[in-house]
Design a protein around this motif. Structure first.
Motif, PDB file in Angstrom:
ATOM      1  N   CYS A 195       0.836  -1.207   0.000  1.00  0.00           N
ATOM      2  CA  CYS A 195       0.000   0.000   0.000  1.00  0.00           C
ATOM      3  C   CYS A 195       0.868   1.252   0.000  1.00  0.00           C
ATOM      4  O   CYS A 195       0.625   2.195  -0.765  1.00  0.00           O
ATOM      5  CB  CYS A 195      -0.916  -0.024   1.224  1.00  0.00           C
ATOM      6  N   MET A 196       1.885   1.276   0.816  1.00  0.00           N
ATOM      7  CA  MET A 196       2.761   2.443   0.898  1.00  0.00           C
ATOM      8  C   MET A 196       3.475   2.676  -0.434  1.00  0.00           C
ATOM      9  O   MET A 196       3.687   3.819  -0.853  1.00  0.00           O
ATOM     10  CB  MET A 196       3.774   2.266   2.023  1.00  0.00           C
ATOM     11  N   ALA A 197       3.823   1.575  -1.110  1.00  0.00           N
ATOM     12  CA  ALA A 197       4.503   1.696  -2.403  1.00  0.00           C
ATOM     13  C   ALA A 197       3.605   2.390  -3.425  1.00  0.00           C
ATOM     14  O   ALA A 197       4.088   3.111  -4.305  1.00  0.00           O
ATOM     15  CB  ALA A 197       4.930   0.320  -2.899  1.00  0.00           C
ATOM     16  N   ARG A 198       2.283   2.174  -3.341  1.00  0.00           N
ATOM     17  CA  ARG A 198       1.340   2.838  -4.257  1.00  0.00           C
ATOM     18  C   ARG A 198       1.413   4.353  -4.125  1.00  0.00           C
ATOM     19  O   ARG A 198       1.151   5.094  -5.060  1.00  0.00           O
ATOM     20  CB  ARG A 198      -0.099   2.388  -3.969  1.00  0.00           C
ATOM     21  N   GLN A 239       3.824   9.082   7.482  1.00  0.00           N
ATOM     22  CA  GLN A 239       3.114   8.698   8.696  1.00  0.00           C
ATOM     23  C   GLN A 239       1.612   8.887   8.528  1.00  0.00           C
ATOM     24  O   GLN A 239       0.812   8.072   8.999  1.00  0.00           O
ATOM     25  CB  GLN A 239       3.622   9.532   9.877  1.00  0.00           C
ATOM     26  N   ALA A 240       1.235   9.972   7.847  1.00  0.00           N
ATOM     27  CA  ALA A 240      -0.184  10.235   7.611  1.00  0.00           C
ATOM     28  C   ALA A 240      -0.789   9.155   6.731  1.00  0.00           C
ATOM     29  O   ALA A 240      -1.932   8.724   6.943  1.00  0.00           O
ATOM     30  CB  ALA A 240      -0.357  11.612   6.966  1.00  0.00           C
ATOM     31  N   SER A 284      -2.593  12.036  -0.787  1.00  0.00           N
ATOM     32  CA  SER A 284      -1.135  12.073  -0.918  1.00  0.00           C
ATOM     33  C   SER A 284      -0.792  11.716  -2.356  1.00  0.00           C
ATOM     34  O   SER A 284      -1.249  10.681  -2.871  1.00  0.00           O
ATOM     35  CB  SER A 284      -0.479  11.074   0.037  1.00  0.00           C
ATOM     36  N   GLY A 285      -0.024  12.584  -3.005  1.00  0.00           N
ATOM     37  CA  GLY A 285       0.333  12.346  -4.402  1.00  0.00           C
ATOM     38  C   GLY A 285      -0.866  12.239  -5.307  1.00  0.00           C
ATOM     39  O   GLY A 285      -0.852  11.492  -6.286  1.00  0.00           O
ATOM     40  N   GLY A 286      -1.929  12.942  -4.958  1.00  0.00           N
ATOM     41  CA  GLY A 286      -3.129  12.917  -5.771  1.00  0.00           C
ATOM     42  C   GLY A 286      -4.034  11.723  -5.529  1.00  0.00           C
ATOM     43  O   GLY A 286      -5.043  11.559  -6.204  1.00  0.00           O
ATOM     44  N   GLN A 287      -3.690  10.886  -4.565  1.00  0.00           N
ATOM     45  CA  GLN A 287      -4.496   9.701  -4.251  1.00  0.00           C
ATOM     46  C   GLN A 287      -5.163   9.858  -2.883  1.00  0.00           C
ATOM     47  O   GLN A 287      -4.607  10.455  -1.966  1.00  0.00           O
ATOM     48  CB  GLN A 287      -3.625   8.445  -4.220  1.00  0.00           C
TER      49      GLN A 287
END
Length: 254
Positions: free
Chosen positions: A38-41, A97-98, A108-111
């Protein structure tokens, strides 16, 4: 009455409805793997903390200390747990962290950040397809209820009294085994001579009074009654657990 020959392998009825030992480790590893994905996305490269099993059984000290060799060496200590190093958490930026916890910024990053962050998403993915009504916290509540009922039961109170009398003969005043186990004077860096003495007497008095077998038998009986009264809900919990274990095995083998 139960006769427990090996406390390490002893299981209570409600244990069948929760992840224990390697099962819990498998689910944790799978959840961490999903969090990493998920974080990689969101463009964050994180590494899951290394998880290692604890060489300490689920019910090993449920009724206090029972092993004379451990009592003589460690007193009431649990070096497998006390000296275990906690996995190092990855260092994350505020934005990361968020995303991982779902606290703060919603995108974040448009997602869109998942509800509860990547941790929440991972937990939901493991349970997806299972019964929505499954409540694993119910198992904990029933365990607590059975434990309280057992400790108030006349059979357990009698064996506690016998144990206390036995301990007094060895020079130690305790009303019950957990009072010895949780004695605040034993909060020292290393076991004192007195702690070792109490622990050794504790184990011997448990053996003489048959305390563990009596206590475990009564608690198991109360757990079984509660299972029968809540069978439908517990079946849902077990279905959810089996699903999570199946998914965890697939994720961990990938």
């Amino acid at each position: 009455m139960l006769v427990i020959s090996d406390i390490k392998s002893f299981a209570l009825p409600l244990d069948a409805y929760k992840a224990i030992g390697d099962q819990n480790l498998a689910i944790d590893r799978a959840r961490n793997a999903l969090v990493v994905e998920c974080m990689a996305r969101f463009g964050f490269q994180v590494q899951a903390p290394e998880l290692t099993p604890i060489d300490f059984a689920q019910n090993q000290k449920r009724y206090g200390i029972t092993d004379p060799e451990r009592a003589a060496q460690f007193g009431y200590r649990e070096p497998e747990i006390d000296q275990r190093q906690r996995p190092e958490e990855p260092e994350l930026s505020l934005e990361a962290q968020a995303v991982i916890r779902g606290e703060g910024q919603k995108t974040s990053g448009g997602q869109q950040v998942p509800d509860g962050g990547c941790i929440g998403e991972a937990a939901r993915e493991l349970k997806e397809g299972g019964p929505s009504s499954a409540d694993p916290e119910m198992v904990v509540s029933l365990e607590v209820e059975a434990r309280k009922r057992a400790e108030k039961d006349s059979r357990v109170r009698k064996v506690f009294s016998d144990w206390s009398t036995c301990m007094k003969a060895s020079g130690y005043e305790y009303s019950g085994p957990m009072n010895a186990n949780d004695d605040p004077t034993f909060q020292t860096p290393v076991p004192s001579e007195r702690e070792i003495g109490v622990a050794k007497a504790d184990v011997e008095c448990k053996r003489r009074t048959n305390l563990v077998n009596v206590w475990a038998s009564v608690e198991a009986a109360y757990q079984q009654r509660l299972i029968e009264r809540n069978q439908g809900a517990l079946d849902q919990v077990k279905r959810s657990l089996r699903l999570q274990l199946t998914k965890a095995a697939q994720i961990n083998q990938a």
